[in-house]
Design a protein around this motif. Sequence first.
Motif, PDB file in Angstrom:
ATOM      1  N   LEU A  76      63.598 104.088 -48.514  1.00 41.54           N
ATOM      2  CA  LEU A  76      63.221 102.979 -47.642  1.00 41.54           C
ATOM      3  C   LEU A  76      63.452 103.411 -46.198  1.00 41.54           C
ATOM      4  CD1 LEU A  76      62.551 100.009 -46.897  1.00 41.54           C
ATOM      5  CD2 LEU A  76      64.972  99.467 -47.344  1.00 41.54           C
ATOM      6  N   PHE A  77      62.376 103.480 -45.411  1.00 38.47           N
ATOM      7  CA  PHE A  77      62.524 103.741 -43.985  1.00 38.47           C
ATOM      8  C   PHE A  77      62.905 102.444 -43.290  1.00 38.47           C
ATOM      9  CE2 PHE A  77      59.692 107.413 -44.853  1.00 38.47           C
ATOM     10  CZ  PHE A  77      60.472 108.404 -44.277  1.00 38.47           C
ATOM     11  N   LEU A  78      63.975 102.494 -42.492  1.00 37.17           N
ATOM     12  CA  LEU A  78      64.449 101.340 -41.737  1.00 37.17           C
ATOM     13  C   LEU A  78      64.521 101.781 -40.281  1.00 37.17           C
ATOM     14  CD1 LEU A  78      65.543  98.434 -42.042  1.00 37.17           C
ATOM     15  CD2 LEU A  78      67.829  99.428 -42.190  1.00 37.17           C
ATOM     16  N   GLY A  95      57.894 108.396 -48.593  1.00 35.08           N
ATOM     17  CA  GLY A  95      58.627 107.142 -48.528  1.00 35.08           C
ATOM     18  C   GLY A  95      58.020 106.106 -49.458  1.00 35.08           C
ATOM     19  N   ASP A  96      58.832 105.169 -49.913  1.00 35.54           N
ATOM     20  CA  ASP A  96      58.360 104.139 -50.834  1.00 35.54           C
ATOM     21  C   ASP A  96      58.183 102.783 -50.160  1.00 35.54           C
ATOM     22  OD1 ASP A  96      58.583 105.388 -53.762  1.00 35.54           O
ATOM     23  OD2 ASP A  96      60.254 106.112 -52.563  1.00 35.54           O
ATOM     24  N   ASP A  97      58.873 102.560 -49.055  1.00 33.05           N
ATOM     25  CA  ASP A  97      58.733 101.299 -48.328  1.00 33.05           C
ATOM     26  C   ASP A  97      59.159 101.515 -46.892  1.00 33.05           C
ATOM     27  OD1 ASP A  97      58.187  98.660 -47.803  1.00 33.05           O
ATOM     28  OD2 ASP A  97      59.540  97.837 -49.319  1.00 33.05           O
ATOM     29  N   TYR A  98      58.828 100.555 -46.039  1.00 30.13           N
ATOM     30  CA  TYR A  98      59.012 100.722 -44.597  1.00 30.13           C
ATOM     31  C   TYR A  98      59.367  99.359 -44.014  1.00 30.13           C
ATOM     32  CZ  TYR A  98      57.903 102.966 -40.058  1.00 30.13           C
ATOM     33  OH  TYR A  98      57.960 103.516 -38.789  1.00 30.13           O
ATOM     34  N   THR A 109      67.537  92.766 -48.336  1.00 27.21           N
ATOM     35  CA  THR A 109      67.992  92.737 -49.728  1.00 27.21           C
ATOM     36  C   THR A 109      66.828  92.572 -50.695  1.00 27.21           C
ATOM     37  OG1 THR A 109      68.460  90.349 -49.535  1.00 27.21           O
ATOM     38  CG2 THR A 109      70.283  91.881 -49.146  1.00 27.21           C
ATOM     39  N   GLY A 110      65.785  91.851 -50.262  1.00 29.09           N
ATOM     40  CA  GLY A 110      64.604  91.726 -51.107  1.00 29.09           C
ATOM     41  C   GLY A 110      63.927  93.057 -51.337  1.00 29.09           C
ATOM     42  N   ARG A 111      63.768  93.846 -50.271  1.00 29.10           N
ATOM     43  CA  ARG A 111      63.143  95.168 -50.404  1.00 29.10           C
ATOM     44  C   ARG A 111      64.020  96.084 -51.277  1.00 29.10           C
ATOM     45  NH1 ARG A 111      59.371  96.319 -46.206  1.00 29.10           N
ATOM     46  NH2 ARG A 111      58.563  94.314 -45.453  1.00 29.10           N
ATOM     47  N   ARG A 117      64.770  97.871 -58.748  1.00 29.14           N
ATOM     48  CA  ARG A 117      64.242  97.374 -60.028  1.00 29.14           C
ATOM     49  C   ARG A 117      63.121  98.276 -60.523  1.00 29.14           C
ATOM     50  NH1 ARG A 117      63.519  92.633 -58.519  1.00 29.14           N
ATOM     51  NH2 ARG A 117      61.343  92.781 -57.858  1.00 29.14           N
ATOM     52  N   ARG A 118      62.203  98.638 -59.615  1.00 29.09           N
ATOM     53  CA  ARG A 118      61.085  99.490 -59.994  1.00 29.09           C
ATOM     54  C   ARG A 118      61.577 100.871 -60.420  1.00 29.09           C
ATOM     55  NH1 ARG A 118      56.760  99.236 -55.569  1.00 29.09           N
ATOM     56  NH2 ARG A 118      58.273 100.486 -54.444  1.00 29.09           N
ATOM     57  N   TYR A 119      62.574 101.386 -59.714  1.00 28.52           N
ATOM     58  CA  TYR A 119      63.111 102.707 -60.043  1.00 28.52           C
ATOM     59  C   TYR A 119      63.776 102.691 -61.413  1.00 28.52           C
ATOM     60  CZ  TYR A 119      65.746 107.071 -59.451  1.00 28.52           C
ATOM     61  OH  TYR A 119      66.272 108.332 -59.599  1.00 28.52           O
ATOM     62  N   GLN A 120      64.541 101.620 -61.710  1.00 27.31           N
ATOM     63  CA  GLN A 120      65.216 101.540 -63.003  1.00 27.31           C
ATOM     64  C   GLN A 120      64.210 101.407 -64.143  1.00 27.31           C
ATOM     65  OE1 GLN A 120      68.330 102.108 -63.558  1.00 27.31           O
ATOM     66  NE2 GLN A 120      68.833 102.324 -61.391  1.00 27.31           N
ATOM     67  N   ILE A 121      63.116 100.665 -63.900  1.00 29.04           N
ATOM     68  CA  ILE A 121      62.093 100.498 -64.929  1.00 29.04           C
ATOM     69  C   ILE A 121      61.485 101.844 -65.295  1.00 29.04           C
ATOM     70  CG2 ILE A 121      59.758  99.617 -65.364  1.00 29.04           C
ATOM     71  CD1 ILE A 121      60.579  97.104 -63.809  1.00 29.04           C
ATOM     72  N   TYR A 122      61.178 102.640 -64.278  1.00 30.47           N
ATOM     73  CA  TYR A 122      60.498 103.908 -64.532  1.00 30.47           C
ATOM     74  C   TYR A 122      61.449 105.059 -64.785  1.00 30.47           C
ATOM     75  CZ  TYR A 122      56.096 101.759 -63.353  1.00 30.47           C
ATOM     76  OH  TYR A 122      55.006 100.950 -63.350  1.00 30.47           O
ATOM     77  N   LYS A 123      62.744 104.813 -64.609  1.00 34.96           N
ATOM     78  CA  LYS A 123      63.692 105.897 -64.816  1.00 34.96           C
ATOM     79  C   LYS A 123      63.639 106.393 -66.251  1.00 34.96           C
ATOM     80  CE  LYS A 123      68.110 106.979 -62.675  1.00 34.96           C
ATOM     81  NZ  LYS A 123      69.376 106.434 -62.158  1.00 34.96           N
TER      82      LYS A 123
END
Length: 232
Positions: A76-78, A95-98, A109-111, A117-123
């Motif tokens: 996540l780029f912040l 990057g996955d989000d910005y 916290t939403g991001r 969640r997405r990472y755990q699903i595909y892990k």
Amino acid sequence: MTSKILICDDNEEIRNILCILLTSEGYAVTEAENGSDLLELIDDSFDLLILDIMMPGLNGFQVCEEVRKNYLMPILFLTAKSSDSDKSLGLLIGGDDYLVKPFSHAELTGRVKSLLRRYQIYKGKEAKVGNRFYETDYLRVNKEINEVFRTADGVRLDLSDKEYQILRLLVSTPGRVFPAQLIYETIWEEPYLYSSNATIMVHIRNLRLKIEDDPRNPHHILTSWGKGYQYV
């Protein structure tokens, strides 16, 4: 299991704010004040990286490129850099989000929750990186040469060089959507033009004909309309 987050920002105040917000949500947080420190700290135990872009020494884009050579966790780029070109570059290089500063607690916290969640699903589905192969439930893809096998029966699939390179890129990070521009510039090593999308579509179609049980209803190489392609 507690998710581990590694944050990297040269601003101590921002790091403190992030640490307070994220630990209050139950995450384990590790801090790095620059890119070099992050690269020394990072390992496979981390579930998410939060990166600033404008830092002395290695900037966030450079750090992201280095991380992507060895690790799959979301990034996540912040950052205060808010231009569309910066956002596009950040996503193109891995990057996955910005998220642009200043940010709200709820937005951050939403991001973070979405990425984790997405990472755990595909892990559980992600390619297991061995010495030579990416292995999924459906395919075994040699990382170095054009060898692709169906996992179930060991049958070797006959792919062209470009088809193999596209598949290898997609299967390196199952679940991640790869934009057409990134695919084209990575595989063809040429500037992306609008007409380049047609070239990618033809190769994706050919890949599906060779890989999918039903190419008209693909289950492994999916199109995310307006975003790109992914392997699941």
